[in-house]
Design a protein around this motif. Structure first.
Motif, PDB file in Angstrom:
ATOM      1  N   SER A 138     -41.119  13.098  26.028  1.00 17.06           N
ATOM      2  CA  SER A 138     -40.868  12.843  27.392  1.00 17.06           C
ATOM      3  C   SER A 138     -39.478  12.156  27.630  1.00 17.06           C
ATOM      4  CB  SER A 138     -41.969  12.351  27.961  1.00 17.06           C
ATOM      5  OG  SER A 138     -42.190  10.838  27.625  1.00 17.06           O
ATOM      6  N   ARG A 139     -39.033  11.742  26.775  1.00 14.39           N
ATOM      7  CA  ARG A 139     -37.469  10.948  26.870  1.00 14.39           C
ATOM      8  C   ARG A 139     -36.294  11.709  26.350  1.00 14.39           C
ATOM      9  NH1 ARG A 139     -40.185   7.138  30.380  1.00 14.39           N
ATOM     10  NH2 ARG A 139     -42.052   6.306  29.366  1.00 14.39           N
ATOM     11  N   GLU A 140     -36.762  12.722  25.699  1.00 13.80           N
ATOM     12  CA  GLU A 140     -35.667  13.082  24.761  1.00 13.80           C
ATOM     13  C   GLU A 140     -34.801  12.557  23.589  1.00 13.80           C
ATOM     14  OE1 GLU A 140     -33.241  15.461  27.664  1.00 13.80           O
ATOM     15  OE2 GLU A 140     -34.964  16.526  28.534  1.00 13.80           O
ATOM     16  N   TRP A 141     -35.463  11.755  23.202  1.00 15.17           N
ATOM     17  CA  TRP A 141     -35.022  10.819  21.970  1.00 15.17           C
ATOM     18  C   TRP A 141     -35.049  11.951  20.737  1.00 15.17           C
ATOM     19  CZ3 TRP A 141     -35.739   5.112  21.242  1.00 15.17           C
ATOM     20  CH2 TRP A 141     -35.162   4.231  22.703  1.00 15.17           C
ATOM     21  N   ASP A 142     -34.178  11.458  19.707  1.00 13.32           N
ATOM     22  CA  ASP A 142     -34.560  12.071  18.417  1.00 13.32           C
ATOM     23  C   ASP A 142     -34.927  11.322  17.378  1.00 13.32           C
ATOM     24  OD1 ASP A 142     -32.784  14.432  19.286  1.00 13.32           O
ATOM     25  OD2 ASP A 142     -30.988  13.338  19.042  1.00 13.32           O
ATOM     26  N   GLU A 143     -35.848  11.925  16.685  1.00 12.89           N
ATOM     27  CA  GLU A 143     -36.569  11.270  15.495  1.00 12.89           C
ATOM     28  C   GLU A 143     -35.801  11.960  14.264  1.00 12.89           C
ATOM     29  OE1 GLU A 143     -40.904  10.176  13.791  1.00 12.89           O
ATOM     30  OE2 GLU A 143     -41.011  11.591  15.430  1.00 12.89           O
ATOM     31  N   LEU A 144     -35.304  10.893  13.461  1.00 17.75           N
ATOM     32  CA  LEU A 144     -34.648  11.326  12.350  1.00 17.75           C
ATOM     33  C   LEU A 144     -35.816  11.616  11.022  1.00 17.75           C
ATOM     34  CD1 LEU A 144     -31.823   8.743  12.453  1.00 17.75           C
ATOM     35  CD2 LEU A 144     -31.759  10.986  13.364  1.00 17.75           C
ATOM     36  N   PRO A 145     -35.131  12.189  10.068  1.00 19.84           N
ATOM     37  CA  PRO A 145     -36.272  12.447   9.025  1.00 19.84           C
ATOM     38  C   PRO A 145     -37.135  11.226   8.552  1.00 19.84           C
ATOM     39  CG  PRO A 145     -34.358  14.046   9.006  1.00 19.84           C
ATOM     40  CD  PRO A 145     -33.872  12.899   9.843  1.00 19.84           C
ATOM     41  N   HIS A 158     -24.281   6.752  18.006  1.00 16.41           N
ATOM     42  CA  HIS A 158     -25.334   7.702  18.288  1.00 16.41           C
ATOM     43  C   HIS A 158     -25.240   8.948  17.461  1.00 16.41           C
ATOM     44  CE1 HIS A 158     -26.469   4.568  20.952  1.00 16.41           C
ATOM     45  NE2 HIS A 158     -27.644   4.751  20.541  1.00 16.41           N
ATOM     46  N   ASP A 159     -23.991   9.722  17.789  1.00 13.82           N
ATOM     47  CA  ASP A 159     -23.667  11.084  17.159  1.00 13.82           C
ATOM     48  C   ASP A 159     -23.649  10.957  15.668  1.00 13.82           C
ATOM     49  OD1 ASP A 159     -23.678  11.629  19.838  1.00 13.82           O
ATOM     50  OD2 ASP A 159     -21.481  11.645  19.893  1.00 13.82           O
ATOM     51  N   THR A 160     -23.147   9.747  15.126  1.00  8.95           N
ATOM     52  CA  THR A 160     -22.984   9.868  13.714  1.00  8.95           C
ATOM     53  C   THR A 160     -24.539   9.676  13.071  1.00  8.95           C
ATOM     54  OG1 THR A 160     -20.925   8.506  13.821  1.00  8.95           O
ATOM     55  CG2 THR A 160     -22.020   8.458  11.909  1.00  8.95           C
ATOM     56  N   ALA A 161     -25.246   9.036  13.799  1.00 11.84           N
ATOM     57  CA  ALA A 161     -26.565   8.962  13.101  1.00 11.84           C
ATOM     58  C   ALA A 161     -27.341   9.875  13.196  1.00 11.84           C
ATOM     59  CB  ALA A 161     -27.287   7.916  14.016  1.00 11.84           C
ATOM     60  N   ARG A 162     -27.184  10.904  14.487  1.00 14.99           N
ATOM     61  CA  ARG A 162     -27.719  12.378  14.367  1.00 14.99           C
ATOM     62  C   ARG A 162     -27.197  13.361  13.499  1.00 14.99           C
ATOM     63  NH1 ARG A 162     -26.871  11.259  19.707  1.00 14.99           N
ATOM     64  NH2 ARG A 162     -28.557  10.465  20.903  1.00 14.99           N
ATOM     65  N   ALA A 163     -25.776  13.093  13.428  1.00 15.63           N
ATOM     66  CA  ALA A 163     -25.142  13.981  12.180  1.00 15.63           C
ATOM     67  C   ALA A 163     -25.356  13.754  10.912  1.00 15.63           C
ATOM     68  CB  ALA A 163     -23.581  13.953  12.429  1.00 15.63           C
ATOM     69  N   GLN A 164     -25.689  12.313  10.562  1.00 13.09           N
ATOM     70  CA  GLN A 164     -26.141  12.120   9.355  1.00 13.09           C
ATOM     71  C   GLN A 164     -27.466  12.488   8.799  1.00 13.09           C
ATOM     72  OE1 GLN A 164     -25.820   7.839   8.379  1.00 13.09           O
ATOM     73  NE2 GLN A 164     -25.588   8.215   6.123  1.00 13.09           N
ATOM     74  N   ALA A 165     -28.099  12.487   9.852  1.00 11.63           N
ATOM     75  CA  ALA A 165     -29.497  13.228   9.586  1.00 11.63           C
ATOM     76  C   ALA A 165     -29.617  14.486   9.439  1.00 11.63           C
ATOM     77  CB  ALA A 165     -30.364  12.572  10.803  1.00 11.63           C
ATOM     78  N   CYS A 166     -28.932  15.250  10.102  1.00 14.23           N
ATOM     79  CA  CYS A 166     -28.950  16.515   9.598  1.00 14.23           C
ATOM     80  C   CYS A 166     -28.129  17.012   8.426  1.00 14.23           C
ATOM     81  CB  CYS A 166     -27.883  17.326  10.880  1.00 14.23           C
ATOM     82  SG  CYS A 166     -28.653  17.292  12.512  1.00 14.23           S
ATOM     83  N   ILE A 167     -27.363  16.213   8.069  1.00 15.78           N
ATOM     84  CA  ILE A 167     -26.695  16.537   6.683  1.00 15.78           C
ATOM     85  C   ILE A 167     -27.725  16.278   5.526  1.00 15.78           C
ATOM     86  CG2 ILE A 167     -25.002  15.612   4.925  1.00 15.78           C
ATOM     87  CD1 ILE A 167     -22.969  15.148   7.519  1.00 15.78           C
ATOM     88  N   GLU A 168     -28.383  14.898   5.859  1.00 14.83           N
ATOM     89  CA  GLU A 168     -29.397  14.787   4.784  1.00 14.83           C
ATOM     90  C   GLU A 168     -30.601  15.536   4.835  1.00 14.83           C
ATOM     91  OE1 GLU A 168     -30.610  10.708   5.903  1.00 14.83           O
ATOM     92  OE2 GLU A 168     -28.439   9.889   5.412  1.00 14.83           O
ATOM     93  N   ASP A 169     -31.034  16.172   5.995  1.00 14.12           N
ATOM     94  CA  ASP A 169     -32.124  16.933   6.337  1.00 14.12           C
ATOM     95  C   ASP A 169     -31.883  18.380   5.456  1.00 14.12           C
ATOM     96  OD1 ASP A 169     -34.575  17.692   7.187  1.00 14.12           O
ATOM     97  OD2 ASP A 169     -33.981  18.139   9.038  1.00 14.12           O
ATOM     98  N   THR A 170     -30.388  18.967   5.460  1.00 11.71           N
ATOM     99  CA  THR A 170     -30.194  20.146   5.199  1.00 11.71           C
ATOM    100  C   THR A 170     -30.399  20.421   3.624  1.00 11.71           C
ATOM    101  OG1 THR A 170     -28.492  20.073   6.709  1.00 11.71           O
ATOM    102  CG2 THR A 170     -28.413  21.971   5.112  1.00 11.71           C
ATOM    103  N   PRO A 171     -31.106  21.208   3.093  1.00 13.45           N
ATOM    104  CA  PRO A 171     -31.299  21.492   1.485  1.00 13.45           C
ATOM    105  C   PRO A 171     -30.051  21.884   1.133  1.00 13.45           C
ATOM    106  CG  PRO A 171     -32.349  23.146   2.778  1.00 13.45           C
ATOM    107  CD  PRO A 171     -31.795  22.244   3.856  1.00 13.45           C
ATOM    108  N   GLU A 172     -29.727  21.626  -0.413  1.00 12.17           N
ATOM    109  CA  GLU A 172     -28.658  21.992  -1.046  1.00 12.17           C
ATOM    110  C   GLU A 172     -28.701  23.175  -1.593  1.00 12.17           C
ATOM    111  OE1 GLU A 172     -26.836  19.019  -3.546  1.00 12.17           O
ATOM    112  OE2 GLU A 172     -27.269  17.275  -1.955  1.00 12.17           O
TER     113      GLU A 172
END
Length: 172
Positions: A138-145, A158-172
Motif C-alpha cells: 500500500s505504500r509502494e516501497w520495494d522489497e529487495l531479494p 535509494h536508486d543504487t540500492a534498487r539497482a544493486q538488488a536488480c543486479i544481484e537478482d539477475t541470474p548469470e
C-alpha cells in the motif's frame, strides 16, 4: 524481641492511613478541595474534584518532564486534598482499569535512510511480515531479494540500492 513490618512510604508519611489519629492533614479542614504542591509547600484552592485532579495531573506531568535526574533538583508533587486530607477514591477501581497489557508490534523501516512507514500515523502490525507487506503493497516501497525494504524516495542512495538488488537478482 518484637519486630514490626517496614512501613510503606505512604504509611510512613501518614497521608493515606485509615486511622484518623495517625493521618496527616497538610491542608485546611474548612476547604473542600485544595491542591498541595509539596516542593513550595503551598496550597491552592480548587473549585471541585475534577479541576483538582486535572491540575494535579498537569503539575505532576510538567514536574516529571523537568526532572533532569540531578540529586540537587527538588522533587515536587501535586496532591489533591479533601478537607485537608489526601484524597483517595473510595472503593476499588472498575475491573481491568489501569491494567496495561504489553504487546509487541512491528512497523517497517527503510534500510537505506531509516525512515518509518507513516502518513498521519505510524502503522503497527503483529508480525514483521505484515509490516513489510503493508509497506510494499500500500505504500509502494520495494522489497529487495534479501528482505530489506527501500522506501519510495528517488535519490542516489535509494536508486543504487534498487539497482544493486536488480543486479544481484539477475541470474548469470
Amino acid at each position: 524481641m518484637t519486630t514490626t513490618p517496614a512501613p510503606t512510604p505512604a504509611d510512613r508519611r501518614g497521608l493515606f492511613t485509615t486511622d484518623p489519629d495517625q493521618r496527616l492533614r497538610p491542608g485546611s479542614p474548612d476547604k473542600a478541595w485544595e491542591l498541595w504542591l509539596t516542593d513550595p509547600n503551598s496550597l491552592l484552592p480548587m473549585p471541585d474534584l475534577a479541576t483538582a485532579l486535572m491540575a494535579a495531573a498537569e503539575h505532576n506531568a510538567v514536574s516529571a518532564d523537568l526532572d533532569d535526574g540531578s540529586p540537587f533538583q527538588p522533587v515536587s508533587h501535586a496532591l489533591v486534598l479533601h478537607h485537608g486530607y489526601a484524597w483517595r477514591r473510595e472503593g476499588a477501581a472498575r475491573p481491568g482499569a489501569g491494567i496495561a497489557v504489553p504487546s509487541l508490534c512491528w512497523t517497517a523501516r527503510c534500510s537505506v535512510c531509516g525512515d518509518l512507514v507513516e502518513d498521519e500515523f505510524i502503522p503497527h502490525h503483529v508480525t514483521p511480515e505484515a509490516a513489510a507487506d503493508d509497506a510494499v503493497g500500500s505504500r509502494e516501497w520495494d522489497e529487495l531479494p534479501d528482505g530489506r525494504l527501500v522506501c519510495d524516495r528517488a535519490d542516489d542512495a535509494h536508486d543504487t540500492a534498487r539497482a544493486q538488488a536488480c543486479i544481484e537478482d539477475t541470474p548469470e
